[in-house]
Design a protein around this motif. Structure first.
Motif, mmCIF file in Angstrom:
data_model
loop_
_atom_site.group_PDB
_atom_site.id
_atom_site.type_symbol
_atom_site.label_atom_id
_atom_site.label_comp_id
_atom_site.label_asym_id
_atom_site.label_seq_id
_atom_site.Cartn_x
_atom_site.Cartn_y
_atom_site.Cartn_z
ATOM 1 N N UNK A 7 -38.214 2.097 47.842
ATOM 2 C CA UNK A 7 -37.830 2.699 46.222
ATOM 3 C C UNK A 7 -38.783 3.353 45.819
ATOM 4 N N UNK A 8 -37.896 3.743 44.758
ATOM 5 C CA UNK A 8 -39.222 4.701 43.547
ATOM 6 C C UNK A 8 -39.372 5.604 43.532
ATOM 7 N N UNK A 9 -38.754 6.819 45.335
ATOM 8 C CA UNK A 9 -38.435 7.855 45.003
ATOM 9 C C UNK A 9 -37.560 8.229 43.717
ATOM 10 N N UNK A 10 -37.494 9.790 43.704
ATOM 11 C CA UNK A 10 -37.196 10.998 42.319
ATOM 12 C C UNK A 10 -37.405 12.554 42.127
ATOM 13 N N UNK A 11 -36.413 12.757 41.438
ATOM 14 C CA UNK A 11 -37.077 13.933 40.821
ATOM 15 C C UNK A 11 -38.472 14.560 39.675
ATOM 16 N N UNK A 12 -39.302 15.305 40.101
ATOM 17 C CA UNK A 12 -41.091 15.197 39.393
ATOM 18 C C UNK A 12 -41.233 16.722 39.312
ATOM 19 N N UNK A 13 -42.238 16.723 38.467
ATOM 20 C CA UNK A 13 -42.334 18.265 38.094
ATOM 21 C C UNK A 13 -43.639 18.171 38.929
ATOM 22 N N UNK A 14 -44.111 19.353 40.100
ATOM 23 C CA UNK A 14 -45.284 19.402 40.125
ATOM 24 C C UNK A 14 -46.817 18.893 39.023
ATOM 25 N N UNK A 16 -47.055 16.310 38.768
ATOM 26 C CA UNK A 16 -46.787 14.670 38.544
ATOM 27 C C UNK A 16 -47.040 13.659 39.305
ATOM 28 N N UNK A 17 -46.840 12.102 39.295
ATOM 29 C CA UNK A 17 -46.668 10.828 39.392
ATOM 30 C C UNK A 17 -45.227 10.814 39.866
ATOM 31 N N UNK A 18 -45.592 9.870 40.509
ATOM 32 C CA UNK A 18 -44.386 8.640 41.295
ATOM 33 C C UNK A 18 -44.776 7.789 42.376
ATOM 34 N N UNK A 19 -44.305 6.238 42.215
ATOM 35 C CA UNK A 19 -44.823 5.500 42.687
ATOM 36 C C UNK A 19 -43.933 4.558 43.543
ATOM 37 N N UNK A 20 -43.860 5.023 44.891
ATOM 38 C CA UNK A 20 -43.309 4.193 45.987
ATOM 39 C C UNK A 20 -42.952 2.257 46.409
ATOM 40 N N UNK A 21 -42.525 1.720 46.825
ATOM 41 C CA UNK A 21 -42.912 0.319 46.965
ATOM 42 C C UNK A 21 -41.640 0.286 48.288
ATOM 43 N N UNK A 22 -42.366 -0.413 48.556
ATOM 44 C CA UNK A 22 -41.301 -0.796 50.162
ATOM 45 C C UNK A 22 -40.975 -2.290 49.841
ATOM 46 N N UNK A 23 -40.377 -3.328 51.066
ATOM 47 C CA UNK A 23 -40.368 -4.946 50.435
ATOM 48 C C UNK A 23 -39.716 -4.472 51.763
ATOM 49 N N UNK A 24 -40.896 -5.905 52.763
ATOM 50 C CA UNK A 24 -40.273 -6.119 54.054
ATOM 51 C C UNK A 24 -39.608 -7.451 53.857
ATOM 52 N N UNK A 25 -39.182 -7.600 54.961
ATOM 53 C CA UNK A 25 -38.228 -9.105 54.136
ATOM 54 C C UNK A 25 -38.344 -10.461 55.046
ATOM 55 N N UNK A 26 -40.382 -9.779 55.896
ATOM 56 C CA UNK A 26 -41.161 -10.950 56.956
ATOM 57 C C UNK A 26 -42.533 -10.296 56.523
ATOM 58 N N UNK A 27 -43.282 -11.074 57.498
ATOM 59 C CA UNK A 27 -44.285 -10.939 57.466
ATOM 60 C C UNK A 27 -44.576 -9.135 58.843
ATOM 61 N N UNK A 28 -45.385 -8.835 58.638
ATOM 62 C CA UNK A 28 -45.580 -7.574 58.720
ATOM 63 C C UNK A 28 -47.387 -7.251 58.796
ATOM 64 N N UNK A 29 -47.992 -6.392 59.829
ATOM 65 C CA UNK A 29 -49.233 -6.481 60.580
ATOM 66 C C UNK A 29 -49.485 -4.877 59.900
ATOM 67 N N UNK A 30 -50.036 -3.745 60.255
ATOM 68 C CA UNK A 30 -50.036 -2.166 60.003
ATOM 69 C C UNK A 30 -48.845 -1.953 59.507
ATOM 70 N N UNK A 75 -44.910 -6.608 49.778
ATOM 71 C CA UNK A 75 -44.202 -5.186 49.772
ATOM 72 C C UNK A 75 -45.717 -4.305 50.068
ATOM 73 N N UNK A 76 -45.868 -3.279 50.314
ATOM 74 C CA UNK A 76 -46.267 -2.231 49.815
ATOM 75 C C UNK A 76 -46.489 -0.469 49.590
ATOM 76 N N UNK A 77 -46.967 0.059 48.498
ATOM 77 C CA UNK A 77 -47.043 0.678 47.139
ATOM 78 C C UNK A 77 -47.850 2.072 47.858
ATOM 79 N N UNK A 78 -47.322 2.423 47.184
ATOM 80 C CA UNK A 78 -47.490 4.685 47.577
ATOM 81 C C UNK A 78 -47.715 4.685 46.273
ATOM 82 N N UNK A 79 -48.822 5.116 45.679
ATOM 83 C CA UNK A 79 -49.477 5.925 45.109
ATOM 84 C C UNK A 79 -49.633 6.637 44.659
#
Length: 121
Positions: A7-14, A16-30, A75-79
């Motif tokens: 989640x977190x995508x969208x339209x932004x001007x050059x 600018x900033x966005x923050x993406x988030x990823x929600x996992x339903x269970x345990x993950x490693x890398x 969750x894993x985020x990408x700022x």
């Protein structure tokens, strides 16, 4: 199979900033973020170790993007800051379940559906 939802995508001007988030339903490693622009191959963006102590970035995003994770929330985020038109792509999060440390998409076993990021000039 662990499900991933971005989640977190969208339209932004050059610039600018966005923050993406990823929600996992269970345990993950890398966990990794990749992106794919129209007509181009899937490109590695960033990855983070299970503990969060290790991170690694693709050359094109170093210094502008920051990956982080919260294992309590699975969750894993990408700022993303200082966005450029060339950052426009569908962004995917991906999960590894065996502890690999890799840039290669084929080393990740589970993928989200992707979220569109569009940066206008």
């Amino acid at each position: 199979q662990v499900q991933l939802v971005e989640s977190g995508g969208g339209l932004v001007q050059a610039g600018g900033s966005l923050r993406l988030s990823c929600a996992a339903s269970g345990r993950t490693f890398t966990m990794g973020w990749f992106r794919q622009a129209p007509g181009k191959e899937r490109e590695f963006v960033a990855r983070i170790s299970r503990s969060g102590d290790l991170t690694y970035y693709g050359d094109s995003v170093k210094g502008r993007f920051t990956i982080s994770r919260d294992n309590a929330k699975n969750t894993v985020d990408l700022q993303m800051i200082s966005l450029k038109p060339e950052d426009t792509a569908i962004y995917y999060c991906a999960a590894d379940f065996v502890g690999r440390w890799s840039d290669f998409p084929e080393h990740y076993a589970s993928w989200g559906q992707g979220t569109q990021v569009t940066v206008s000039s």
